[in-house]
Design a protein around this motif. Sequence first.
Motif, PDB file in Angstrom:
ATOM      1  N   LEU A  88       0.996  -1.797  -0.581  1.00 49.87           N
ATOM      2  CA  LEU A  88      -0.016  -0.438   0.321  1.00 49.87           C
ATOM      3  C   LEU A  88       0.772   0.965  -0.306  1.00 49.87           C
ATOM      4  O   LEU A  88       1.752   1.807   1.548  1.00 49.87           O
ATOM      5  CB  LEU A  88      -0.795  -0.114   1.052  1.00 49.87           C
ATOM      6  N   ILE A  89       0.496   2.127  -0.675  1.00 48.79           N
ATOM      7  CA  ILE A  89       1.276   3.071  -0.869  1.00 48.79           C
ATOM      8  C   ILE A  89       0.184   4.677  -0.940  1.00 48.79           C
ATOM      9  O   ILE A  89      -0.345   4.020  -1.118  1.00 48.79           O
ATOM     10  CB  ILE A  89       1.918   3.578  -2.439  1.00 48.79           C
ATOM     11  N   PHE A  90       0.000   5.676  -0.978  1.00 51.18           N
ATOM     12  CA  PHE A  90      -0.134   6.845  -0.345  1.00 51.18           C
ATOM     13  C   PHE A  90       0.268   8.210  -0.959  1.00 51.18           C
ATOM     14  O   PHE A  90       1.414   7.874  -0.989  1.00 51.18           O
ATOM     15  CB  PHE A  90      -0.800   7.143   0.783  1.00 51.18           C
ATOM     16  N   PRO A  91      -0.372   8.892  -1.550  1.00 54.12           N
ATOM     17  CA  PRO A  91       0.319  10.989  -2.040  1.00 54.12           C
ATOM     18  C   PRO A  91       1.076  10.993  -0.188  1.00 54.12           C
ATOM     19  O   PRO A  91       0.443  10.651   0.295  1.00 54.12           O
ATOM     20  CB  PRO A  91      -1.154  11.669  -2.625  1.00 54.12           C
ATOM     21  N   GLN A  92       2.234  11.358  -1.087  1.00 52.96           N
ATOM     22  CA  GLN A  92       3.149  12.437  -0.056  1.00 52.96           C
ATOM     23  C   GLN A  92       3.263  13.731   0.121  1.00 52.96           C
ATOM     24  O   GLN A  92       3.721  14.058  -1.765  1.00 52.96           O
ATOM     25  CB  GLN A  92       3.795  11.090   0.497  1.00 52.96           C
TER      26      GLN A  92
END
Length: 121
Positions: A88-92
């Motif tokens: 899982l990745i997310f905007p940063q």
Amino acid sequence: MIEIVNLTPHEVTVMPGDAEAVTFPASGEFARVREHLGDEVWVATEGGRVPVRQLTYDEQVDDLPDPSPGVLYLVSRLTALSVRRDDLIFPQGELRDDNGQIIGCRGLGTFADPASIAGGE
């Protein structure tokens, strides 16, 4: 090569300062953490009475696919924090326009070791 599946309800544009922007369109499926609202309590404020409710999150995430080799799932930070899976990745590093609207992000974040996600690249 890694496939990124965007499980947010909107496209995500990554705009690193020294590379070309990359946009990940919404896949049409949305992974979401289940929310639970507690009882409503009214609070008197200087502007009038307002309702306040306790919000809690479930460990259950709706519409999150099982891990798949070579695939990363782009989700909200809350979803990634709730599940803590390596895929899982997310905007940063959100970037905003003059009106404060988010127009992109500097990169993607993860709670996993980024070297393991990139295959050591």
